[in-house]
Design an enzyme around this catalytic site. Structure first.
Site, PDB file in Angstrom:
ATOM      1  N   ARG A  37      -9.072  -1.942  -8.548  1.00 39.38           N
ATOM      2  CA  ARG A  37     -10.833  -2.633  -8.146  1.00 39.38           C
ATOM      3  C   ARG A  37     -10.758  -4.009  -8.107  1.00 39.38           C
ATOM      4  NH1 ARG A  37     -13.898   1.811 -11.813  1.00 39.38           N
ATOM      5  NH2 ARG A  37     -13.716   3.558 -10.408  1.00 39.38           N
ATOM      6  N   LYS A 195     -10.819  20.956 -14.878  1.00 38.78           N
ATOM      7  CA  LYS A 195     -11.746  22.103 -15.275  1.00 38.78           C
ATOM      8  C   LYS A 195     -12.700  22.413 -14.028  1.00 38.78           C
ATOM      9  CE  LYS A 195     -12.481  21.537 -20.073  1.00 38.78           C
ATOM     10  NZ  LYS A 195     -13.170  21.055 -21.006  1.00 38.78           N
ATOM     11  N   GLY A 348     -10.021   9.433 -10.344  1.00 34.85           N
ATOM     12  CA  GLY A 348      -9.101   8.594 -11.366  1.00 34.85           C
ATOM     13  C   GLY A 348      -7.529   9.125 -11.319  1.00 34.85           C
ATOM     14  N   GLY A 371     -16.544   8.843  -9.918  1.00 37.92           N
ATOM     15  CA  GLY A 371     -17.907   9.666  -9.764  1.00 37.92           C
ATOM     16  C   GLY A 371     -18.397   9.460  -8.595  1.00 37.92           C
TER      17      GLY A 371
HETATM   18  P1  ADP Z   1      -9.496  13.397 -10.986  1.00 32.85           P
HETATM   19  O1  ADP Z   1      -9.466  12.117 -12.131  1.00 32.85           O
HETATM   20  O2  ADP Z   1      -8.472  12.991 -10.020  1.00 32.85           O
HETATM   21  O3  ADP Z   1     -10.878  13.723 -10.585  1.00 32.85           O
HETATM   22  P2  ADP Z   1      -9.291  15.468 -13.194  1.00 32.85           P
HETATM   23  O4  ADP Z   1      -9.723  14.640 -14.193  1.00 32.85           O
HETATM   24  O5  ADP Z   1     -10.159  16.398 -12.905  1.00 32.85           O
HETATM   25  O6  ADP Z   1      -8.893  14.570 -11.735  1.00 32.85           O
HETATM   26  O7  ADP Z   1      -8.103  16.212 -13.734  1.00 32.85           O
HETATM   27  C1  ADP Z   1      -6.752  15.618 -14.016  1.00 32.85           C
HETATM   28  C2  ADP Z   1      -6.154  16.181 -15.210  1.00 32.85           C
HETATM   29  O8  ADP Z   1      -5.925  17.625 -14.926  1.00 32.85           O
HETATM   30  C3  ADP Z   1      -4.662  15.777 -15.265  1.00 32.85           C
HETATM   31  O9  ADP Z   1      -4.422  15.014 -16.447  1.00 32.85           O
HETATM   32  C4  ADP Z   1      -3.619  16.952 -15.293  1.00 32.85           C
HETATM   33  O10 ADP Z   1      -2.732  16.801 -16.147  1.00 32.85           O
HETATM   34  C5  ADP Z   1      -4.560  18.015 -15.705  1.00 32.85           C
HETATM   35  N1  ADP Z   1      -4.142  19.463 -15.275  1.00 32.85           N
HETATM   36  C6  ADP Z   1      -3.765  19.618 -13.724  1.00 32.85           C
HETATM   37  N2  ADP Z   1      -3.273  20.874 -13.534  1.00 32.85           N
HETATM   38  C7  ADP Z   1      -3.484  21.500 -14.800  1.00 32.85           C
HETATM   39  C8  ADP Z   1      -3.211  22.579 -15.459  1.00 32.85           C
HETATM   40  N3  ADP Z   1      -2.700  23.551 -14.850  1.00 32.85           N
HETATM   41  N4  ADP Z   1      -3.378  22.822 -16.961  1.00 32.85           N
HETATM   42  C9  ADP Z   1      -4.037  21.934 -17.550  1.00 32.85           C
HETATM   43  N5  ADP Z   1      -4.352  20.729 -17.080  1.00 32.85           N
HETATM   44  C10 ADP Z   1      -4.032  20.490 -15.884  1.00 32.85           C
HETATM   45 MG    MG Z   2      -9.755  12.214 -14.195  1.00 28.07          MG
END
Ligand code: ADP
Ligand code: MG
Length: 393
Positions: A37, A195, A348, A371
């Site tokens: 950043r 989630k 992230g 976000g």
């Molecule tokens: P971002 O930050 O890119 O928006 P998220 O924070 O929503 O992504 O999710 C990232 C996390 O999801 C990672 O730490 C990854 O390990 C976890 N993850 C991915 N697939 C699974 C799974 N099948 N079961 C549990 N955790 C998972």
């Molecule tokens: Mg994340």
């Protein structure tokens, strides 16, 4: 675009207040763990300095209590890093609203953590008016904070003598607009991560826009459950089944496709030592955790993405941090990087995956925002952008 940009303004001798997003991760020792950043903000700062502006940099870092700055929340390490990148001294000004300070033309200073000012989070107009008194030109180059209406992002944009977008803000909005406002089709979106509940509105919004929606990561499990599959003890949200079914219905009503895995990588523990197994969905046992897409799923997904002309990606397909479960995310990252489509990615953990697999240079736009990127995908108006547009209207 419907707002003024930095390049359109004569900055010679002007007091220029640049709101940056220097909210970088710090390690336990207070060192900057990732300076992406900071580096992304340098072009705007360089431009202002080259024009002979008197430059003030502002940002938040972490979540200090208002009126109570602790050394851990100080922008001192950021000021040092900006100084290294600009190859010059960047003095840090504490208490900048209370004590007068001077900035010479062609000089730059860092204003201490703006979230320590009382009224920042509440978007105080009174606070914004005091900050407006310090500047002739207000520049918002902090796309990553554009979804929050705070005094330095929103109120100040409304009361500063002149308000404009910096180059990072402008390029983020350009790329996102190109991907979503009038995208080249087919348009595919991949939403993964942990989630459904945290990305619910993104999924619903994308379901009404895309030709192909890929759900991955933990949320794929919720969709599998909604489709009547067994997911063992995988991360999933049974109370989100109804939501998943709605997203699926929205897609099929439009003739759009939902892509879900046909095989998966499982283990019985979530750890570095876990022993992976490739299984069809029917083979998933009650004590299995689904932790990644399997090879047949990835082959099918890569084929489905090939004809797409725009690809938007947020969220890893599996637990990519653990080598045994990184295959899906790695294969996806490589496919997106190699594709002819206009590709855009953000989030992230998604950016962490992109850096780990070293594909950033081949993705058309990697957003520095988490976000704000998601809220843009949801079709929400970002308050800081709205304020700039209102000033230009
Ligand atoms: P971002 O930050 O890119 O928006 P998220 O924070 O929503 O992504 O999710 C990232 C996390 O999801 C990672 O730490 C990854 O390990 C976890 N993850 C991915 N697939 C699974 C799974 N099948 N079961 C549990 N955790 C998972
Ligand atoms: Mg994340």
């Amino acid at each position: 675009m419907a707002f003024k940009t930095l390049e359109q303004i004569n900055l010679r001798g002007q007091r220029v207040f640049i709101r940056c997003d220097f909210n970088v991760p710090l390690d336990a020792a207070g060192r900057i763990a990732d300076d992406t950043r900071i580096r992304a903000s340098i072009p705007g700062i360089r431009h202002a300095l080259a024009q002979g502006a008197r430059v003030m940099l502002a940002s938040h870092l972490g979540r200090p209590g208002e009126g109570a700055l602790t050394p851990a929340d100080s922008l001192a390490p950021v000021a040092r890093r900006v100084g290294e990148l600009l190859d010059r001294e960047v003095p840090l000004i504490g208490d900048w609203l209370a004590r007068p300070f001077d900035v010479a033309p062609g000089q730059v200073v860092m204003l201490e953590n703006c979230r320590a000012n009382v009224g920042e989070k509440a978007n105080s107009r009174e606070l914004a008016l005091r900050m407006a008194g310090l500047c002739d030109v207000y520049v918002n180059d902090a796309f990553g904070t554009a979804h929050r209406a705070e005094a330095t992002t929103e109120a100040l944009a409304r009361v500063a003598p002149v308000a404009c977008a910096g180059p990072l803000m402008a390029s983020e909005l350009n790329a996102l607009g190109r991907a979503l406002a009038r995208p080249a089709r087919p348009l595919a979106a991949i939403v993964g991560g942990s989630k459904v509940s945290t990305k619910l509105s993104v999924l619903s919004s994308l379901a009404s826009q895309v030709e192909l929606l890929v759900v991955g990561g933990g949320m794929a499990n919720t969709f599998l459950l909604a489709a009547g599959q067994k997911v063992g003890k995988s991360l999933c949200e049974p109370d989100m089944i109804e939501t998943a079914a709605q997203v699926t219905a929205t897609l099929s009503a439009r003739g759009a496709e939902l892509f879900m895995p046909i095989d998966v990588v499982t283990a019985t523990e979530f750890s570095e030592r876990a022993i992976p197994a490739i299984k069809t969905l029917a083979e998933v046992e009650p004590d299995d955790l689904i932790l990644d897409f399997g090879p047949r799923s990835m082959q099918a997904l890569v084929e489905r993405l090939a004809p797409c002309k725009t690809i938007v990606w947020n969220g890893p397909l599996g637990v990519f941090e653990i080598e045994q479960f990184s295959y899906g995310t790695r294969t996806l990252a490589t496919a997106i990087a190699g594709s002819q489509a206009f590709s855009i990615a953000g989030g992230g953990d998604t950016v962490a995956a992109i850096n780990r697999f070293d594909v950033a240079k081949d993705i058309d736009y990697v957003s520095t925002a988490g976000g704000a990127f998601l809220e843009f995908l949801e079709g929400k108006m970002l308050p800081a952008v709205k304020a700039l547009e209102d000033r230009a209207a």
